[in-house]
Motif scaffolding. Sequence first.
Motif, PDB file in Angstrom:
ATOM      1  N   UNK A  40      28.400  44.247  42.015  1.00 47.88           N
ATOM      2  CA  UNK A  40      29.123  43.548  43.084  1.00 47.88           C
ATOM      3  C   UNK A  40      30.460  43.009  42.577  1.00 47.88           C
ATOM      4  N   UNK A  41      30.466  42.439  41.378  1.00 50.45           N
ATOM      5  CA  UNK A  41      31.704  41.891  40.824  1.00 50.45           C
ATOM      6  C   UNK A  41      32.725  42.993  40.555  1.00 50.45           C
ATOM      7  N   UNK A  42      32.233  44.188  40.272  1.00 50.71           N
ATOM      8  CA  UNK A  42      33.139  45.315  40.023  1.00 50.71           C
ATOM      9  C   UNK A  42      33.775  45.839  41.305  1.00 50.71           C
ATOM     10  N   UNK A  43      33.397  45.295  42.461  1.00 47.62           N
ATOM     11  CA  UNK A  43      34.038  45.690  43.724  1.00 47.62           C
ATOM     12  C   UNK A  43      35.198  44.772  44.079  1.00 47.62           C
ATOM     13  N   UNK A  44      35.396  43.703  43.291  1.00 47.64           N
ATOM     14  CA  UNK A  44      36.458  42.733  43.572  1.00 47.64           C
ATOM     15  C   UNK A  44      37.641  43.016  42.648  1.00 47.64           C
ATOM     16  N   UNK A  45      38.804  43.176  43.257  1.00 48.51           N
ATOM     17  CA  UNK A  45      40.020  43.498  42.512  1.00 48.51           C
ATOM     18  C   UNK A  45      41.096  42.458  42.770  1.00 48.51           C
ATOM     19  N   UNK A  46      41.878  42.194  41.748  1.00 54.40           N
ATOM     20  CA  UNK A  46      43.119  41.454  41.923  1.00 54.40           C
ATOM     21  C   UNK A  46      44.055  42.469  42.577  1.00 54.40           C
ATOM     22  N   UNK A  47      44.612  42.175  43.744  1.00 55.99           N
ATOM     23  CA  UNK A  47      45.435  43.169  44.450  1.00 55.99           C
ATOM     24  C   UNK A  47      46.637  43.673  43.648  1.00 55.99           C
ATOM     25  N   UNK A  48      47.055  42.927  42.647  1.00 59.26           N
ATOM     26  CA  UNK A  48      48.224  43.339  41.869  1.00 59.26           C
ATOM     27  C   UNK A  48      47.871  44.189  40.655  1.00 59.26           C
ATOM     28  N   UNK A  49      46.571  44.291  40.353  1.00 60.98           N
ATOM     29  CA  UNK A  49      46.141  45.008  39.154  1.00 60.98           C
ATOM     30  C   UNK A  49      45.039  45.993  39.555  1.00 60.98           C
ATOM     31  N   UNK A  50      45.167  47.269  39.227  1.00 58.27           N
ATOM     32  CA  UNK A  50      44.190  48.262  39.666  1.00 58.27           C
ATOM     33  C   UNK A  50      42.912  48.320  38.816  1.00 58.27           C
ATOM     34  N   UNK A  51      42.414  47.151  38.410  1.00 58.84           N
ATOM     35  CA  UNK A  51      41.184  47.064  37.627  1.00 58.84           C
ATOM     36  C   UNK A  51      40.353  45.922  38.212  1.00 58.84           C
ATOM     37  N   UNK A  52      39.040  46.108  38.265  1.00 56.67           N
ATOM     38  CA  UNK A  52      38.193  45.063  38.845  1.00 56.67           C
ATOM     39  C   UNK A  52      38.151  43.820  37.955  1.00 56.67           C
ATOM     40  N   UNK A  53      37.779  42.703  38.555  1.00 63.07           N
ATOM     41  CA  UNK A  53      37.810  41.416  37.847  1.00 63.07           C
ATOM     42  C   UNK A  53      36.803  41.346  36.709  1.00 63.07           C
ATOM     43  N   UNK A  54      35.714  42.085  36.812  1.00 59.13           N
ATOM     44  CA  UNK A  54      34.705  42.076  35.747  1.00 59.13           C
ATOM     45  C   UNK A  54      35.270  42.737  34.497  1.00 59.13           C
ATOM     46  N   UNK A  71      37.900  44.847  29.008  1.00 61.99           N
ATOM     47  CA  UNK A  71      37.038  45.888  28.446  1.00 61.99           C
ATOM     48  C   UNK A  71      37.885  47.094  28.061  1.00 61.99           C
ATOM     49  N   UNK A  72      37.281  47.996  27.295  1.00 61.42           N
ATOM     50  CA  UNK A  72      37.963  49.249  26.952  1.00 61.42           C
ATOM     51  C   UNK A  72      38.302  50.026  28.211  1.00 61.42           C
ATOM     52  N   UNK A  73      37.408  49.972  29.207  1.00 60.19           N
ATOM     53  CA  UNK A  73      37.641  50.662  30.483  1.00 60.19           C
ATOM     54  C   UNK A  73      38.921  50.134  31.142  1.00 60.19           C
ATOM     55  N   UNK A  74      39.113  48.822  31.128  1.00 57.08           N
ATOM     56  CA  UNK A  74      40.311  48.221  31.711  1.00 57.08           C
ATOM     57  C   UNK A  74      41.561  48.630  30.939  1.00 57.08           C
ATOM     58  N   UNK A  75      41.439  48.646  29.626  1.00 62.31           N
ATOM     59  CA  UNK A  75      42.588  49.028  28.785  1.00 62.31           C
ATOM     60  C   UNK A  75      43.027  50.465  29.076  1.00 62.31           C
ATOM     61  N   UNK A  76      42.045  51.359  29.245  1.00 62.18           N
ATOM     62  CA  UNK A  76      42.367  52.750  29.562  1.00 62.18           C
ATOM     63  C   UNK A  76      43.039  52.829  30.942  1.00 62.18           C
ATOM     64  N   UNK A  77      42.465  52.133  31.927  1.00 60.93           N
ATOM     65  CA  UNK A  77      43.021  52.178  33.286  1.00 60.93           C
ATOM     66  C   UNK A  77      44.439  51.647  33.350  1.00 60.93           C
ATOM     67  N   UNK A  78      44.746  50.679  32.501  1.00 57.66           N
ATOM     68  CA  UNK A  78      46.079  50.074  32.497  1.00 57.66           C
ATOM     69  C   UNK A  78      46.991  50.668  31.417  1.00 57.66           C
ATOM     70  N   UNK A  79      46.485  51.696  30.723  1.00 53.73           N
ATOM     71  CA  UNK A  79      47.242  52.367  29.659  1.00 53.73           C
ATOM     72  C   UNK A  79      47.745  51.355  28.619  1.00 53.73           C
TER      73      UNK A  79
END
Length: 125
Positions: A35-49, A115-123
């Motif tokens: 559920x937390x992975x469905x919430x995003x900061x609108x300015x960043x294309x990665x979920x808050x978790x 997380x590593x996932x966030x780092x990859x998504x944000x390059x």
Amino acid sequence: MSETAATAPNLPEIDPASEIPPAELDQITEGLVAALKTVYDPEIPVDIYELGLIYKIEIDDSKFVSIDMTLTAPGCPVAGEMPGWVETAAAGVPGVAGARVSMVFDPPWDQSRMSDEARVALDMW
């Protein structure tokens, strides 16, 4: 707190003497993370978790969830709305009796919480 919780700060903190059966607790925990992975900061294309904005999740014996979270910056334009989004997401998890979100700014968020996932998504390697 278990070693896993210490090395993964976003994992829920659960009282070792919890009266909730372990299988049910695991199911609620997995649901909360999803559920937390469905919430995003609108300015960043990665979920808050994955961003590491969730500092603590507590599940009490009545299955009420308390969440401490932060923002990437205190002046975030959705600071007033995001806690409500998180509360709604957490309260909608099957088995959860309700949820409360508290905003905290200590310690301040920094990129090391991602997380590593966030780092990859944000390059950001």
